[in-house]
Design an enzyme around this catalytic site. Sequence first.
Site, PDB file in Angstrom:
ATOM      1  N   LEU A 151      18.056  77.591  42.899  1.00 23.11           N
ATOM      2  CA  LEU A 151      18.910  77.377  41.737  1.00 23.11           C
ATOM      3  C   LEU A 151      18.563  76.054  41.051  1.00 23.11           C
ATOM      4  O   LEU A 151      19.401  75.183  40.873  1.00 23.11           O
ATOM      5  CB  LEU A 151      20.386  77.408  42.147  1.00 23.11           C
ATOM      6  CG  LEU A 151      21.363  77.754  41.014  1.00 23.11           C
ATOM      7  CD1 LEU A 151      21.199  79.219  40.611  1.00 23.11           C
ATOM      8  CD2 LEU A 151      22.805  77.493  41.430  1.00 23.11           C
ATOM      9  N   GLY A 152      17.284  75.945  40.672  1.00 25.84           N
ATOM     10  CA  GLY A 152      16.841  74.800  39.878  1.00 25.84           C
ATOM     11  C   GLY A 152      17.058  75.082  38.404  1.00 25.84           C
ATOM     12  O   GLY A 152      17.946  75.846  38.023  1.00 25.84           O
ATOM     13  N   ILE A 154      15.302  76.830  36.243  1.00 28.81           N
ATOM     14  CA  ILE A 154      15.124  78.237  35.886  1.00 28.81           C
ATOM     15  C   ILE A 154      16.194  79.098  36.541  1.00 28.81           C
ATOM     16  O   ILE A 154      16.771  79.987  35.896  1.00 28.81           O
ATOM     17  CB  ILE A 154      13.710  78.704  36.266  1.00 28.81           C
ATOM     18  CG1 ILE A 154      12.671  77.990  35.387  1.00 28.81           C
ATOM     19  CG2 ILE A 154      13.584  80.216  36.133  1.00 28.81           C
ATOM     20  CD1 ILE A 154      11.233  78.211  35.808  1.00 28.81           C
ATOM     21  N   ILE A 228       9.966  85.997  39.667  1.00 22.47           N
ATOM     22  CA  ILE A 228       9.357  85.327  38.520  1.00 22.47           C
ATOM     23  C   ILE A 228       8.916  83.905  38.925  1.00 22.47           C
ATOM     24  O   ILE A 228       8.683  83.067  38.061  1.00 22.47           O
ATOM     25  CB  ILE A 228      10.323  85.276  37.310  1.00 22.47           C
ATOM     26  CG1 ILE A 228      11.734  84.839  37.709  1.00 22.47           C
ATOM     27  CG2 ILE A 228      10.378  86.637  36.647  1.00 22.47           C
ATOM     28  CD1 ILE A 228      11.922  83.397  37.962  1.00 22.47           C
ATOM     29  N   ARG A 230       6.530  82.506  42.211  1.00 22.96           N
ATOM     30  CA  ARG A 230       5.128  82.552  42.600  1.00 22.96           C
ATOM     31  C   ARG A 230       4.955  83.685  43.605  1.00 22.96           C
ATOM     32  O   ARG A 230       5.855  83.972  44.405  1.00 22.96           O
ATOM     33  CB  ARG A 230       4.680  81.233  43.250  1.00 22.96           C
ATOM     34  CG  ARG A 230       4.364  80.119  42.272  1.00 22.96           C
ATOM     35  CD  ARG A 230       3.052  80.366  41.537  1.00 22.96           C
ATOM     36  NE  ARG A 230       2.623  79.223  40.762  1.00 22.96           N
ATOM     37  CZ  ARG A 230       2.928  79.009  39.492  1.00 22.96           C
ATOM     38  NH1 ARG A 230       3.693  79.870  38.851  1.00 22.96           N
ATOM     39  NH2 ARG A 230       2.477  77.944  38.864  1.00 22.96           N
ATOM     40  N   GLU A 259      -3.565  86.527  42.082  1.00 22.41           N
ATOM     41  CA  GLU A 259      -3.749  86.797  40.651  1.00 22.41           C
ATOM     42  C   GLU A 259      -5.170  86.459  40.194  1.00 22.41           C
ATOM     43  O   GLU A 259      -5.770  85.518  40.709  1.00 22.41           O
ATOM     44  CB  GLU A 259      -2.728  85.966  39.857  1.00 22.41           C
ATOM     45  CG  GLU A 259      -1.300  86.380  40.145  1.00 22.41           C
ATOM     46  CD  GLU A 259      -0.285  85.519  39.411  1.00 22.41           C
ATOM     47  OE1 GLU A 259      -0.691  84.646  38.608  1.00 22.41           O
ATOM     48  OE2 GLU A 259       0.922  85.708  39.638  1.00 22.41           O
ATOM     49  N   HIS A 277       2.125  88.045  34.937  1.00 21.83           N
ATOM     50  CA  HIS A 277       2.458  86.619  34.905  1.00 21.83           C
ATOM     51  C   HIS A 277       2.622  86.145  33.458  1.00 21.83           C
ATOM     52  O   HIS A 277       1.946  85.226  33.000  1.00 21.83           O
ATOM     53  CB  HIS A 277       1.393  85.797  35.624  1.00 21.83           C
ATOM     54  CG  HIS A 277       1.884  84.455  36.073  1.00 21.83           C
ATOM     55  ND1 HIS A 277       1.364  83.792  37.158  1.00 21.83           N
ATOM     56  CD2 HIS A 277       2.864  83.640  35.593  1.00 21.83           C
ATOM     57  CE1 HIS A 277       1.991  82.633  37.319  1.00 21.83           C
ATOM     58  NE2 HIS A 277       2.908  82.522  36.370  1.00 21.83           N
TER      59      HIS A 277
END
Length: 311
Positions: A151-152, A154, A228, A230, A259, A277
Site C-alpha cells: 500500500l505505497g 500506487i 501490476i 513486477r 519480459e 507491461h
Amino acid sequence: MPIDILQLCPLMPSLEAELAKCYTVHRWFEMKDQAGFLKAHADKIRGAVTGGHIGIQMELAAQLPKLEIISINGVGYDKIDLNEARKRGYRVANTPDVLTADVADLALGLIIALARQLVRADHHVRAGNWTKGELGLGHRVSGRRYGIFGLGRIGQAIAKRLEAFDGHISYSGRRKLDVPYTFYPDINDLAANCDVLVVAAAASAETKHVVNADVLKALGPNGSLINIARGSLVDEAALIAALQNATIAGAGLDVFADEPRAPEALFGMKNVVLTPHVASATHETRQAMADLVLANLDAQFTGKPLPAAVV
C-alpha cells in the site's frame, strides 16, 4: 564540451532527442564491440540512462570509474545494486509519482476486464459468435472484497479508485498504516479474506515469489489475481498450475518474470487477461517520466539536489 552518458536501452524518441541535444550519448544496446568501447571510453562516462526493467549490471557499472549518476526511466530500481552505488558514490534516481495514476488506472482496467470478460466479449462479437449464442455471465466489480499487497503510492491510488466501486478494501505490507482499510500482517491471511488480490509492492529479494502456491490456495477458487508490480513477485509456475487446476478463478497480468517473454501456457487460457507491461504507457505519463529523467541528470551535473533520488 558535452558530458558523455551511456544509454542502456531504447527510450521514447522525444527523450532520446533531448538527450542528444544535451549530452554525447553512447547507445550501449546497439554496440557490436562493447568491450572495445569500454577500453576506449569507459573513463569518459559520467552518467547512465536506463529502464527500470533492466537497470544496470554491476559488472558494467564497476568498469565506469567516473560514473556519477544512473537515471532510471521508471519507478522500479530492483535491477540496480544500491549498496554498490553507495559504496562507489554514484547516485541513483528514478521517476516516481508521475506514473502512479496510470498504473492504478490499469489495475482497475484489468480488474474490470477480467470480471466482466471484456476480452472474451470483444472476440465473441468480432468472430461472429453472438448470433450463435450468448457469451455467459461474468462477475460484479462493485462491492467485492479487494486485497492490496503493497500500500505505497500506487497501492493507495488503486484503493482510492476501488472505494468508488464500494469495494471492501484490505491490505498487507511492511507495517500498518493510518488508513481506513483492514490490515493483515500476513499475505496468506490477506488472500484468504479477499475476492481479488492486487499485487502492487516493489520488487526485492524479500518479495520474490511472495505470491506462491500457498497464497493462491488461500485466495481460492472464486478469487482472482491482478499483478501490476513486477513479475518476480509471483511464482509463475505456481500461478499457471493454480489457473489450470481452478485453484483460483483467474488472473490479470501486466508484468512477467522474463519480459518480453510471457509464459506460453497462459496464452490459451480464457480466464486470464494479459497486457505487455503497459501500465505507464500513455503519452502524458511517458512525457512526464522523460522530463524527470532529464531533470535528474541536469541536477546532478549542475550541483543541484536530485528531484527524485533513490540514493
